[in-house]
Motif scaffolding. Structure first.
Motif, PDB file in Angstrom:
ATOM      1  N   ASN A 166       4.024   6.269   0.614  1.00  0.00           N
ATOM      2  CA  ASN A 166       4.180   4.994   1.314  1.00  0.00           C
ATOM      3  C   ASN A 166       3.653   3.899   0.394  1.00  0.00           C
ATOM      4  N   LEU A 167       4.565   3.178  -0.239  1.00  0.00           N
ATOM      5  CA  LEU A 167       4.189   2.120  -1.177  1.00  0.00           C
ATOM      6  C   LEU A 167       4.716   0.768  -0.708  1.00  0.00           C
ATOM      7  N   THR A 168       4.795   0.601   0.617  1.00  0.00           N
ATOM      8  CA  THR A 168       5.307  -0.655   1.172  1.00  0.00           C
ATOM      9  C   THR A 168       4.328  -1.807   0.955  1.00  0.00           C
ATOM     10  N   TYR A 169       3.063  -1.501   0.802  1.00  0.00           N
ATOM     11  CA  TYR A 169       2.076  -2.548   0.555  1.00  0.00           C
ATOM     12  C   TYR A 169       2.196  -2.999  -0.898  1.00  0.00           C
ATOM     13  N   ALA A 170       2.308  -4.308  -1.099  1.00  0.00           N
ATOM     14  CA  ALA A 170       2.618  -4.867  -2.422  1.00  0.00           C
ATOM     15  C   ALA A 170       1.636  -4.417  -3.507  1.00  0.00           C
ATOM     16  N   GLU A 171       0.359  -4.382  -3.169  1.00  0.00           N
ATOM     17  CA  GLU A 171      -0.644  -4.026  -4.173  1.00  0.00           C
ATOM     18  C   GLU A 171      -0.514  -2.580  -4.624  1.00  0.00           C
ATOM     19  N   LEU A 172      -0.126  -1.697  -3.691  1.00  0.00           N
ATOM     20  CA  LEU A 172       0.100  -0.304  -4.060  1.00  0.00           C
ATOM     21  C   LEU A 172       1.369  -0.154  -4.893  1.00  0.00           C
ATOM     22  N   ALA A 173       2.423  -0.855  -4.480  1.00  0.00           N
ATOM     23  CA  ALA A 173       3.689  -0.803  -5.222  1.00  0.00           C
ATOM     24  C   ALA A 173       3.475  -1.256  -6.666  1.00  0.00           C
ATOM     25  N   LYS A 174       2.678  -2.285  -6.837  1.00  0.00           N
ATOM     26  CA  LYS A 174       2.380  -2.802  -8.180  1.00  0.00           C
ATOM     27  C   LYS A 174       1.583  -1.782  -8.983  1.00  0.00           C
ATOM     28  N   ALA A 175       0.621  -1.152  -8.327  1.00  0.00           N
ATOM     29  CA  ALA A 175      -0.245  -0.185  -9.004  1.00  0.00           C
ATOM     30  C   ALA A 175       0.546   1.022  -9.524  1.00  0.00           C
ATOM     31  N   PHE A 176       1.612   1.393  -8.801  1.00  0.00           N
ATOM     32  CA  PHE A 176       2.397   2.577  -9.181  1.00  0.00           C
ATOM     33  C   PHE A 176       3.761   2.209  -9.777  1.00  0.00           C
ATOM     34  N   SER A 177       3.926   0.959 -10.143  1.00  0.00           N
ATOM     35  CA  SER A 177       5.242   0.504 -10.640  1.00  0.00           C
ATOM     36  C   SER A 177       5.689   1.272 -11.883  1.00  0.00           C
ATOM     37  N   GLU A 178       4.743   1.591 -12.762  1.00  0.00           N
ATOM     38  CA  GLU A 178       5.096   2.305 -13.993  1.00  0.00           C
ATOM     39  C   GLU A 178       5.581   3.718 -13.683  1.00  0.00           C
ATOM     40  N   GLN A 179       4.888   4.408 -12.793  1.00  0.00           N
ATOM     41  CA  GLN A 179       5.302   5.763 -12.409  1.00  0.00           C
ATOM     42  C   GLN A 179       6.669   5.741 -11.721  1.00  0.00           C
ATOM     43  N   ILE A 180       6.884   4.721 -10.892  1.00  0.00           N
ATOM     44  CA  ILE A 180       8.165   4.600 -10.200  1.00  0.00           C
ATOM     45  C   ILE A 180       9.285   4.391 -11.210  1.00  0.00           C
TER      46      ILE A 180
END
Length: 342
Positions: free
Chosen positions: A191-205
């Motif tokens: 669950n990466l709907t929260y912007a700060e989490l999405a940003k933190a895992f952007s490279e892995q994504i």
């Protein structure tokens, strides 16, 4: 069931206010709950139950009977091709329970890591953080109905969950939660709907690398630790005010006056907007503010803190000061999140 007379509650509220309970009952077994209620009813005395003390402000001594929820236990109830059903007793520490689920390989609760308090209190508040609310993962709960003197079960739907709200808040002296069941998916997706989490895992994504529940758990702990003070060091209850929800028209007017207003769509089924209460408070100049023994956390304006030696009344006076300033500036009324005993 052990009962102490005129016992201090300083260690049982995360603000660390030194108030007293007339009768402090330690609820360590499920059978203690109806006995506790019976004692209060026989004496026609008021009663209340405390969990981890992380979501309340004690501004006065507590009359009658105060129960400390300390019933422990957690187990796997069911495992199917699609999900697992886990049960945790009400006195379990919430973060320790989340840690256990992740360590057992069960994904689904990791976004709610490091939230203080007990499992039993989690559905009452419908706790939520980083894109997830408890209502999305809770299956059912068992509680004692003090009005009917009987045990009852609630499905998630029957809890009438809303933002930081449940049916239990409508009648706070009726139900005592004893255990909660959680339904977690076998085919877990992050669950990466929260912007700060999405940003933190952007490279892995981007690289399509695998993200595990443990990865998210660790990141949530890291983010929360950087933003929020440890209540064992600096007394606090986390977020002190709800993020106010306003109609679209009011949001548009505010956006015109304050172009940098921080807000998010309240939900997908309405046009309402949720304003960031911390931003509103910060704009009023309160971040890092101190008034006597209490103040506003220097890193997060949504968090009120107790520096020691103060009272709940001091804290509530500061909260009123903040509410007045925010309303005068933005025309928005902030409501207090913790339960008040004043």
């Amino acid at each position: 069931m052990k009962i102490d007379l005129r016992a201090t509650l300083r260690a049982h509220n995360t603000f660390g206010f030194d108030v007293f309970a007339d009768h402090l009952a330690y609820l360590t077994e499920v059978s203690d709950i109806p006995l506790f209620v019976e004692k209060a009813q026989q004496q026609k005395a008021p009663w209340q139950v405390l969990g981890g003390g992380s979501n309340l402000v004690l501004a006065t001594n507590l009359l009658g009977y105060t129960g400390l929820m300390q019933i422990k236990g957690r187990r796997l109830l069911e495992s199917t091709d699609t999900h697992v059903l886990l049960e945790a007793m009400a006195g379990e520490d919430w973060h320790e329970f989340v840690t256990w689920t992740v360590d057992q390989g069960y994904g689904g609760l990791e976004n709610l890591a490091l939230i203080p308090g007990t499992v039993g209190a989690s559905p009452i508040q419908n706790i939520g953080a980083y894109g997830l609310e408890l209502s999305e993962v809770m299956d059912s709960l068992t509680a004692f109905d003090a009005q009917r003197n009987e045990w009852v079960q609630f499905s998630a739907a029957e809890c009438q969950f809303a933002y930081r709200h449940s049916v239990f808040k409508n009648d706070p002296n009726r139900y005592i939660v004893s255990s909660v069941c959680f339904k977690l998916p076998k085919h877990w997706q992050p669950n990466l709907t929260y912007a700060e989490l999405a940003k933190a895992f952007s490279e892995q994504i981007q690289k399509k690398e695998k993200i595990t529940p443990k990865d998210i758990f660790n990141k949530v702990c890291e983010i929360r630790s950087a933003k929020l003070p440890n209540p064992k060091i600096l007394g606090n209850s986390g977020s002190f005010f709800h993020n106010p929800i306003v109609p679209s028209q009011q949001y548009q007017l505010l956006k015109e006056r304050f172009p940098h207003l921080v807000a998010y769509p309240a939900n997908s089924s309405s046009s309402d907007w949720k304003l960031a209460a911390g931003w509103l408070i910060d704009q009023c100049g309160f971040k890092g503010y101190r008034s006597g023994h209490v103040g506003v956390y220097e890193k997060q304006a949504l968090v009120l803190v107790h520096h020691g030696g103060g009272t709940g009344s001091e804290l509530l006076a500061l909260a009123q000061q903040i509410q007045t300033k925010v309303f005068d500036t933005f025309g928005v009324q902030l409501s207090i999140e913790p339960v008040l005993f004043a």
